[in-house]
Write an enzyme that holds these catalytic residues in place. Structure first.
Site, short mmCIF file in Angstrom:
data_model
loop_
_atom_site.label_atom_id
_atom_site.label_comp_id
_atom_site.label_asym_id
_atom_site.label_seq_id
_atom_site.Cartn_x
_atom_site.Cartn_y
_atom_site.Cartn_z
N ASN A 1 -20.52 -71.28 -66.47
CA ASN A 1 -19.51 -70.59 -65.67
C ASN A 1 -18.74 -71.63 -64.87
O ASN A 1 -19.33 -72.42 -64.12
CB ASN A 1 -20.17 -69.58 -64.72
CG ASN A 1 -20.80 -68.42 -65.47
OD1 ASN A 1 -20.24 -67.96 -66.48
ND2 ASN A 1 -21.93 -67.94 -65.01
N SER B 1 -21.32 -69.56 -58.97
CA SER B 1 -21.79 -69.37 -57.59
C SER B 1 -22.49 -70.59 -57.02
O SER B 1 -22.66 -70.69 -55.81
CB SER B 1 -22.71 -68.14 -57.50
OG SER B 1 -23.85 -68.32 -58.31
N HIS C 1 -24.45 -76.23 -64.42
CA HIS C 1 -25.69 -75.76 -65.05
C HIS C 1 -25.34 -75.01 -66.32
O HIS C 1 -24.33 -74.29 -66.38
CB HIS C 1 -26.50 -74.87 -64.10
CG HIS C 1 -25.68 -73.87 -63.36
ND1 HIS C 1 -24.90 -74.21 -62.28
CD2 HIS C 1 -25.50 -72.54 -63.56
CE1 HIS C 1 -24.28 -73.12 -61.84
NE2 HIS C 1 -24.61 -72.10 -62.61
P1 AMP Z 1 -23.61 -69.35 -61.66
O1 AMP Z 1 -23.27 -67.98 -61.18
O2 AMP Z 1 -23.19 -69.65 -63.05
O3 AMP Z 1 -23.14 -70.41 -60.67
O4 AMP Z 1 -25.19 -69.40 -61.73
C1 AMP Z 1 -26.00 -69.71 -60.65
C2 AMP Z 1 -27.36 -69.18 -60.98
O5 AMP Z 1 -28.31 -69.83 -60.15
C3 AMP Z 1 -27.54 -67.68 -60.75
O6 AMP Z 1 -27.91 -67.07 -61.99
C4 AMP Z 1 -28.64 -67.60 -59.72
O7 AMP Z 1 -29.51 -66.52 -59.92
C5 AMP Z 1 -29.35 -68.93 -59.88
N1 AMP Z 1 -30.05 -69.44 -58.74
C6 AMP Z 1 -29.59 -69.55 -57.47
N2 AMP Z 1 -30.53 -70.09 -56.68
C7 AMP Z 1 -31.61 -70.35 -57.47
C8 AMP Z 1 -32.89 -70.92 -57.23
N3 AMP Z 1 -33.27 -71.34 -56.02
N4 AMP Z 1 -33.74 -71.02 -58.28
C9 AMP Z 1 -33.40 -70.61 -59.51
N5 AMP Z 1 -32.18 -70.06 -59.78
C10 AMP Z 1 -31.30 -69.93 -58.78
#
Ligand code: AMP
Length: 112
Positions: free
Chosen positions: A85, A93, A98
């Site tokens: 994303n 977010s 990632h």
């Molecule tokens: P994005 O919306 O593509 O930026 O994905 C960020 C992802 O990180 C989301 O799916 C969240 O659920 C995940 N996320 C946020 N904090 C953590 C954390 N501490 N451990 C594992 N996943 C996380």
């Protein structure tokens, strides 16, 4: 420091499924599928939009590890999706690049 840098440095815990020298894969805390793993570089590249030529080899290794990670998570045969994303409309977010690896159920297309 981003939350993912803190995970990479073990400052905060994560369910790690694979680790290499310069990248890491761990389970998403809010899984959107039975298997939902994030593959991150240990050093912060904010998003694919700002990746440079210096990042290409690392990004290639991360992508290249996806089949192995899928195998470790039991979805190599059933199939899986890789997602990055980038920016607001994509739902980014966490400003630390990632690759989402999703599997374990039939995924809809096109995505919502
Ligand atoms: P994005 O919306 O593509 O930026 O994905 C960020 C992802 O990180 C989301 O799916 C969240 O659920 C995940 N996320 C946020 N904090 C953590 C954390 N501490 N451990 C594992 N996943 C996380």
């Amino acid at each position: 420091m981003t939350i993912f840098e803190k995970i990479a440095s073990r400052e905060i815990p994560a369910d790690i499924v694979f680790e290499a020298d310069d990248f890491l894969a761990f389970r998403d805390v809010r899984p959107q599928a039975p298997v939902h793993v994030l593959i991150i570089p240990k050093r912060c590249i904010p998003r694919i939009d700002v990746a440079t030529g210096d990042d290409v080899a690392l990004l290639g290794r991360m992508l290249g590890a996806a089949p192995k990670i899928a195998q470790l998570c039991g979805v190599a045969e059933s199939g899986y999706r890789l997602v990055i994303n980038n920016g607001r409309d994509a739902g980014e977010s966490v400003p630390h690049l990632h690759i989402h690896l999703l599997g374990g159920r039939a995924l809809h297309w096109p995505p919502g």
